[in-house]
Enzyme design. Structure first.
Site, PDB file in Angstrom:
ATOM      1  N   SER A 136       0.873  -1.046  -0.004  1.00  0.00           N
ATOM      2  CA  SER A 136       0.046   0.109  -0.062  1.00  0.00           C
ATOM      3  C   SER A 136       0.770   1.198  -0.028  1.00  0.00           C
ATOM      4  O   SER A 136       2.201   1.186   0.316  1.00  0.00           O
ATOM      5  CB  SER A 136      -0.816  -0.063   1.265  1.00  0.00           C
ATOM      6  OG  SER A 136      -1.422   1.245   1.423  1.00  0.00           O
ATOM      7  N   TYR A 149      -2.269  -1.157  10.806  1.00  0.00           N
ATOM      8  CA  TYR A 149      -2.331  -1.237   9.129  1.00  0.00           C
ATOM      9  C   TYR A 149      -1.049  -0.878   8.595  1.00  0.00           C
ATOM     10  O   TYR A 149      -0.331  -1.230   7.745  1.00  0.00           O
ATOM     11  CB  TYR A 149      -3.452  -0.812   8.691  1.00  0.00           C
ATOM     12  CG  TYR A 149      -3.716  -0.760   7.184  1.00  0.00           C
ATOM     13  CD1 TYR A 149      -4.196  -2.056   6.826  1.00  0.00           C
ATOM     14  CD2 TYR A 149      -3.289   0.023   6.352  1.00  0.00           C
ATOM     15  CE1 TYR A 149      -4.639  -2.450   5.375  1.00  0.00           C
ATOM     16  CE2 TYR A 149      -3.479  -0.114   4.827  1.00  0.00           C
ATOM     17  CZ  TYR A 149      -4.248  -1.203   4.286  1.00  0.00           C
ATOM     18  OH  TYR A 149      -4.112  -1.387   3.129  1.00  0.00           O
TER      19      TYR A 149
HETATM   20  P1  NAP Z   1     -11.567  -6.002   0.596  1.00  0.00           P
HETATM   21  O1  NAP Z   1     -12.639  -5.640  -0.438  1.00  0.00           O
HETATM   22  O2  NAP Z   1     -11.922  -5.775   1.929  1.00  0.00           O
HETATM   23  O3  NAP Z   1     -11.076  -7.528   0.267  1.00  0.00           O
HETATM   24  C1  NAP Z   1     -10.232  -8.101   1.123  1.00  0.00           C
HETATM   25  C2  NAP Z   1      -9.845  -9.631   0.781  1.00  0.00           C
HETATM   26  O4  NAP Z   1      -9.120 -10.288   1.678  1.00  0.00           O
HETATM   27  C3  NAP Z   1     -11.224 -10.368   0.589  1.00  0.00           C
HETATM   28  O5  NAP Z   1     -11.398 -11.190  -0.385  1.00  0.00           O
HETATM   29  C4  NAP Z   1     -11.418 -10.935   2.057  1.00  0.00           C
HETATM   30  O6  NAP Z   1     -12.225 -12.410   1.836  1.00  0.00           O
HETATM   31  C5  NAP Z   1      -9.787 -11.398   2.355  1.00  0.00           C
HETATM   32  N1  NAP Z   1      -9.572 -11.693   3.696  1.00  0.00           N
HETATM   33  C6  NAP Z   1      -9.380 -10.839   4.769  1.00  0.00           C
HETATM   34  N2  NAP Z   1      -9.041 -11.544   5.709  1.00  0.00           N
HETATM   35  C7  NAP Z   1      -8.816 -12.691   5.425  1.00  0.00           C
HETATM   36  C8  NAP Z   1      -8.186 -13.970   6.100  1.00  0.00           C
HETATM   37  N3  NAP Z   1      -8.013 -13.878   7.313  1.00  0.00           N
HETATM   38  N4  NAP Z   1      -8.176 -15.050   5.235  1.00  0.00           N
HETATM   39  C9  NAP Z   1      -8.310 -15.218   4.068  1.00  0.00           C
HETATM   40  N5  NAP Z   1      -8.774 -14.012   3.131  1.00  0.00           N
HETATM   41  C10 NAP Z   1      -8.894 -12.841   4.028  1.00  0.00           C
HETATM   42  O7  NAP Z   1     -10.136  -5.298   0.397  1.00  0.00           O
HETATM   43  P2  NAP Z   1      -9.266  -4.796  -0.720  1.00  0.00           P
HETATM   44  O8  NAP Z   1      -9.460  -3.186  -0.861  1.00  0.00           O
HETATM   45  O9  NAP Z   1      -9.756  -5.366  -2.044  1.00  0.00           O
HETATM   46  O10 NAP Z   1      -7.899  -5.039  -0.440  1.00  0.00           O
HETATM   47  C11 NAP Z   1      -7.070  -6.009  -1.056  1.00  0.00           C
HETATM   48  C12 NAP Z   1      -5.702  -5.823  -0.424  1.00  0.00           C
HETATM   49  O11 NAP Z   1      -5.145  -4.435  -1.056  1.00  0.00           O
HETATM   50  C13 NAP Z   1      -5.340  -5.477   0.934  1.00  0.00           C
HETATM   51  O12 NAP Z   1      -4.261  -6.314   1.362  1.00  0.00           O
HETATM   52  C14 NAP Z   1      -5.250  -4.225   1.080  1.00  0.00           C
HETATM   53  O13 NAP Z   1      -4.603  -4.163   2.302  1.00  0.00           O
HETATM   54  C15 NAP Z   1      -4.725  -3.712   0.171  1.00  0.00           C
HETATM   55  N6  NAP Z   1      -5.037  -2.329  -0.377  1.00  0.00           N
HETATM   56  C16 NAP Z   1      -6.174  -1.797  -0.551  1.00  0.00           C
HETATM   57  C17 NAP Z   1      -6.256  -0.523  -0.932  1.00  0.00           C
HETATM   58  C18 NAP Z   1      -7.658   0.140  -1.157  1.00  0.00           C
HETATM   59  O14 NAP Z   1      -7.663   1.286  -1.279  1.00  0.00           O
HETATM   60  N7  NAP Z   1      -8.700  -0.559  -1.140  1.00  0.00           N
HETATM   61  C19 NAP Z   1      -5.163   0.287  -1.044  1.00  0.00           C
HETATM   62  C20 NAP Z   1      -3.774  -0.215  -0.671  1.00  0.00           C
HETATM   63  C21 NAP Z   1      -3.712  -1.723  -0.512  1.00  0.00           C
HETATM   64  P3  NAP Z   1     -13.283 -12.900   2.804  1.00  0.00           P
HETATM   65  O15 NAP Z   1     -13.817 -11.642   3.807  1.00  0.00           O
HETATM   66  O16 NAP Z   1     -14.109 -13.683   2.145  1.00  0.00           O
HETATM   67  O17 NAP Z   1     -12.197 -13.514   3.856  1.00  0.00           O
END
Ligand code: NAP
Length: 254
Positions: A136, A149
């Protein structure tokens, strides 16, 4: 015969964690579109069309090991591992600030390392594996309100460099993909709040939030032989967030 297209993932096996929604789902779909057979991990065990779902809580290292033992019965190699699963907990969802910190590190940092360790024997057999850790802009910038985080993502960037060194002799490359603000369930609150939405939009050079699909090209690049001489790097896909100088563009040209 291997494809002459350096971005092709034809014949490769990929695992994408966090594939049930958001960035992980987009990357899983993108890798499948580039020709890979893709397995998607999440707690809910759901995945987009064309991706084989597996239910696993990555903060439970016993469960992670069990899943990879099962996978090793059916596959003799793993070419690509994308660690996209992650959480960003609101303070109200944890018993205390320290509990929130521990839960976040358990999934966003320790959970990633547990997954990599469990996947390592299969990645090594591929001889040319690629690990992509989704970090991130938090890995290099100080953001308020969620120290766990920020620490987890900075730690994951460090883990990426450490493992790039440790796994190089096995032919395994380890890189990070660092998104800026992307519209997903994780950011739904700030996306919906007009002031927060606008602050985040204006902080980019490109003047917009990211879409999960914006991550696909960089993921295919890092997964494929197009990036074959690249390891230990963090690729920012952030609309220019981390390199922006002036906060407000005046429209001036050089
Ligand atoms: P999201 O929509 O909340 O998706 C998170 C995913 O992680 C879901 O598929 C969830 O599936 C899975 N997950 C969470 N805890 C888990 C666990 N203990 N075991 C297995 N699966 C788990 O978030 P996102 O925004 O797509 O984020 C994806 C990645 O990108 C993350 O690492 C986040 O930190 C990073 N990121 C996001 C942003 C942003 O602006 N959105 C920016 C920078 C980085 P289940 O709930 O079904 O387990």
């Amino acid at each position: 015969m291997r494809s002459l297209d350096p971005f092709s993932l034809q014949g490769r096996l990929a695992i994408v964690t966090g594939a049930s929604r958001g960035i992980g789902a987009a990357i899983a779909t993108g890798l499948a579109g580039a020709g890979a057979r893709v397995v998607g991990f999440s707690r809910s065990g759901t995945a987009p069309a064309g991706v084989e779902p597996i239910s696993c809580d990555l903060s439970d290292d016993t469960a992670v090991c069990r899943v990879f033992e099962e996978l090793a019965k059916h596959h003799d190699r793993l070419d690509v591992l994308v660690n996209a699963a992650g959480i960003s907990l609101p303070a109200s969802d944890a018993a205390s600030e320290l509990d929130r910190f521990r839960q976040t590190i358990a999934t966003d940092l320790t959970g990633v390392y547990a997954t990599i360790l469990a996947a390592y024997p299969l990645l090594r057999k591929a001889g040319s594996g690629s690990i992509i850790n989704v970090t991130s802009i938090n890995s290099v910038r100080g953001f308020p309100g969620n120290p766990g985080y920020v620490a987890a993502k900075a730690g994951l960037a460090g883990l990426t460099r450490a493992l790039a060194a440790d796994f190089a002799a096995d032919g395994i490359r380890v890189n990070a993909l660092a998104p800026g603000y992307v519209a997903t369930a994780m950011t739904a609150k700030s996306f919906a709040d007009p002031a927060m939405h606008e602050e985040r939009r204006r902080h980019t050079m490109l003047g917009r939030w990211g879409d999960p699909d914006d991550m696909i090209g960089a993921a295919i690049f890092l997964a494929s032989s197009a990036s074959t001489y690249m390891t230990g790097q963090e690729l920012f896909v952030d609309g220019g967030w981390t390199t922006k100088g002036l906060a407000v563009s005046t429209g001036e040209k050089p």
